[in-house]
Scaffold this motif. Sequence first.
Motif, PDB file in Angstrom:
ATOM      1  N   LYS A 178      57.021   5.084  -8.095  1.00  0.00           N
ATOM      2  CA  LYS A 178      55.960   5.950  -7.548  1.00  0.00           C
ATOM      3  C   LYS A 178      56.472   7.397  -7.504  1.00  0.00           C
ATOM      4  O   LYS A 178      55.767   8.330  -7.924  1.00  0.00           O
ATOM      5  CB  LYS A 178      55.554   5.467  -6.151  1.00  0.00           C
ATOM      6  N   LEU A 179      57.715   7.535  -7.029  1.00  0.00           N
ATOM      7  CA  LEU A 179      58.316   8.880  -6.966  1.00  0.00           C
ATOM      8  C   LEU A 179      58.465   9.473  -8.371  1.00  0.00           C
ATOM      9  O   LEU A 179      58.309  10.679  -8.575  1.00  0.00           O
ATOM     10  CB  LEU A 179      59.695   8.812  -6.289  1.00  0.00           C
ATOM     11  N   PHE A 180      58.789   8.601  -9.347  1.00  0.00           N
ATOM     12  CA  PHE A 180      58.935   9.083 -10.733  1.00  0.00           C
ATOM     13  C   PHE A 180      57.607   9.668 -11.212  1.00  0.00           C
ATOM     14  O   PHE A 180      57.562  10.787 -11.751  1.00  0.00           O
ATOM     15  CB  PHE A 180      59.370   7.926 -11.652  1.00  0.00           C
ATOM     16  N   ASN A 181      56.534   8.923 -10.996  1.00  0.00           N
ATOM     17  CA  ASN A 181      55.208   9.419 -11.395  1.00  0.00           C
ATOM     18  C   ASN A 181      54.866  10.711 -10.665  1.00  0.00           C
ATOM     19  O   ASN A 181      54.347  11.655 -11.265  1.00  0.00           O
ATOM     20  CB  ASN A 181      54.130   8.370 -11.067  1.00  0.00           C
ATOM     21  N   ASP A 182      55.170  10.729  -9.362  1.00  0.00           N
ATOM     22  CA  ASP A 182      54.849  11.917  -8.564  1.00  0.00           C
ATOM     23  C   ASP A 182      55.633  13.130  -9.066  1.00  0.00           C
ATOM     24  O   ASP A 182      55.136  14.257  -9.067  1.00  0.00           O
ATOM     25  CB  ASP A 182      55.193  11.681  -7.075  1.00  0.00           C
ATOM     26  N   THR A 183      56.871  12.903  -9.519  1.00  0.00           N
ATOM     27  CA  THR A 183      57.740  14.012  -9.932  1.00  0.00           C
ATOM     28  C   THR A 183      57.440  14.480 -11.353  1.00  0.00           C
ATOM     29  O   THR A 183      57.380  15.677 -11.626  1.00  0.00           O
ATOM     30  CB  THR A 183      59.222  13.571  -9.856  1.00  0.00           C
ATOM     31  N   TYR A 184      57.266  13.521 -12.247  1.00  0.00           N
ATOM     32  CA  TYR A 184      57.186  13.883 -13.686  1.00  0.00           C
ATOM     33  C   TYR A 184      55.786  13.694 -14.286  1.00  0.00           C
ATOM     34  O   TYR A 184      55.572  14.052 -15.442  1.00  0.00           O
ATOM     35  CB  TYR A 184      58.173  13.035 -14.492  1.00  0.00           C
ATOM     36  N   GLY A 185      54.888  13.097 -13.529  1.00  0.00           N
ATOM     37  CA  GLY A 185      53.531  12.882 -14.037  1.00  0.00           C
ATOM     38  C   GLY A 185      53.364  11.492 -14.649  1.00  0.00           C
ATOM     39  O   GLY A 185      54.327  10.844 -15.060  1.00  0.00           O
ATOM     40  N   HIS A 186      52.113  11.095 -14.688  1.00  0.00           N
ATOM     41  CA  HIS A 186      51.764   9.744 -15.119  1.00  0.00           C
ATOM     42  C   HIS A 186      52.088   9.491 -16.591  1.00  0.00           C
ATOM     43  O   HIS A 186      52.487   8.384 -16.967  1.00  0.00           O
ATOM     44  CB  HIS A 186      50.266   9.532 -14.862  1.00  0.00           C
ATOM     45  N   LEU A 187      51.955  10.532 -17.434  1.00  0.00           N
ATOM     46  CA  LEU A 187      52.216  10.323 -18.871  1.00  0.00           C
ATOM     47  C   LEU A 187      53.688  10.042 -19.122  1.00  0.00           C
ATOM     48  O   LEU A 187      54.039   9.159 -19.922  1.00  0.00           O
ATOM     49  CB  LEU A 187      51.765  11.537 -19.690  1.00  0.00           C
ATOM     50  N   ARG A 188      54.559  10.777 -18.417  1.00  0.00           N
ATOM     51  CA  ARG A 188      55.996  10.494 -18.543  1.00  0.00           C
ATOM     52  C   ARG A 188      56.285   9.094 -17.982  1.00  0.00           C
ATOM     53  O   ARG A 188      57.166   8.394 -18.471  1.00  0.00           O
ATOM     54  CB  ARG A 188      56.819  11.548 -17.788  1.00  0.00           C
ATOM     55  N   GLY A 189      55.526   8.727 -16.955  1.00  0.00           N
ATOM     56  CA  GLY A 189      55.648   7.362 -16.397  1.00  0.00           C
ATOM     57  C   GLY A 189      55.322   6.324 -17.459  1.00  0.00           C
ATOM     58  O   GLY A 189      56.031   5.320 -17.613  1.00  0.00           O
ATOM     59  N   ASP A 190      54.260   6.597 -18.212  1.00  0.00           N
ATOM     60  CA  ASP A 190      53.881   5.659 -19.289  1.00  0.00           C
ATOM     61  C   ASP A 190      54.981   5.581 -20.346  1.00  0.00           C
ATOM     62  O   ASP A 190      55.311   4.498 -20.841  1.00  0.00           O
ATOM     63  CB  ASP A 190      52.567   6.112 -19.950  1.00  0.00           C
ATOM     64  N   ASP A 191      55.560   6.751 -20.699  1.00  0.00           N
ATOM     65  CA  ASP A 191      56.664   6.754 -21.686  1.00  0.00           C
ATOM     66  C   ASP A 191      57.825   5.905 -21.185  1.00  0.00           C
ATOM     67  O   ASP A 191      58.461   5.166 -21.945  1.00  0.00           O
ATOM     68  CB  ASP A 191      57.188   8.186 -21.919  1.00  0.00           C
TER      69      ASP A 191
END
Length: 306
Positions: A178-191
């Motif tokens: 969740k923190l990863f998405n919050d920090t880098y955005g959902h698209l980077r989360g998908d990557d």
Amino acid sequence: MQLPHPRILIVDDEITNIELIADLFEADHEVLFATTGARALEIAATAMPDLILLDVMLPGMDGFEVCARLKSERLTVDIPVIFVTGMGDVVAETRGLALGAVDYITKPINPPVVRVRVTNHIELKKARDRLTQLAVTDGLTGLANRRRFDETLGLEFARHLRSHADLTLILLDIDHFKLFNDTYGHLRGDDCLRAIARVIERAMYRVTDLAARYGGEEFGCILPETGPPSDVIAVAERIRQGVIALEIPHQTSSTAAHVTVSLGVATQRCTSDDSPELLITRADEQLYLAKSQGRNQICLASVTAM
Ligand SMILES: Nc1nc2c(ncn2[C@@H]2O[C@H](COP(=O)(O)OP(=O)(O)OP(=O)(O)O)[C@@H](O)[C@H]2O)c(=O)[nH]1
């Protein structure tokens, strides 16, 4: 990349009939043939043709019986069958179609018509295969989806009840995602999800192993017929280390400077007191333990027979 030619199986006890049909397809199809029903079943199960052209009057097992058997086997049920026969009466045609054949062609054949019909049915089969594949694939990662995971776990559990081999389930979850998405955005989360999916695929060596996206940022691996816990841990460790080696920065993680995963593993000899759900529960408990003990680690529960 050139696609392989469609593979068709011609079944007829008259070699001249086989040659007549084979001539129509040989240039752009891989043509197999059989002169008996028993041989046809063998070839169908091993070569998995894209379509079968099946005569009715065969020595021994007739074409109707062959078709019925093809349709009763999980492996061959989806191979389209076209009857090509001298039996032109409505009763025979109805019987053939009711057995699951996609078409019924009477001899003497009209070669251009046979060619077009076969081509159409092969196209339809490919479209059905694509849909089937889509229905069990996770769109983001290309891994198996939850539906395929559940089906496979159910089948493997039943198989392991009979074989008394050990079945293993790994559940893994990205740490602080969740923190990863919050920090880098959902698209980077998908990557990140896609990259971890590749690591998981590479970590599993056997064709019978299945990697699936189990939930949002959770993955599941089904490992049939596993050896001692140390072997199972080795697979889980390849995944854990593989994710670390990706070195995907995660500056808000309190666990590490890079993305890490936690893994819960359950390995067991299946008995009638167990169920696929129990295996999931055991792996999930271990995943919870791995998270609560600090993440970026593997916890294992092993219930094997003495
Ligand atoms: N980018 C992306 N994020 C997803 C996807 N599916 C789920 N998530 C996110 O995954 C996060 C999961 O968060 P939590 O369940 O709180 O877990 P966590 O932050 O990883 O914390 P721990 O598991 O305790 O380490 C949520 O923010 C979801 O939005 C997806 O398809 N893409």
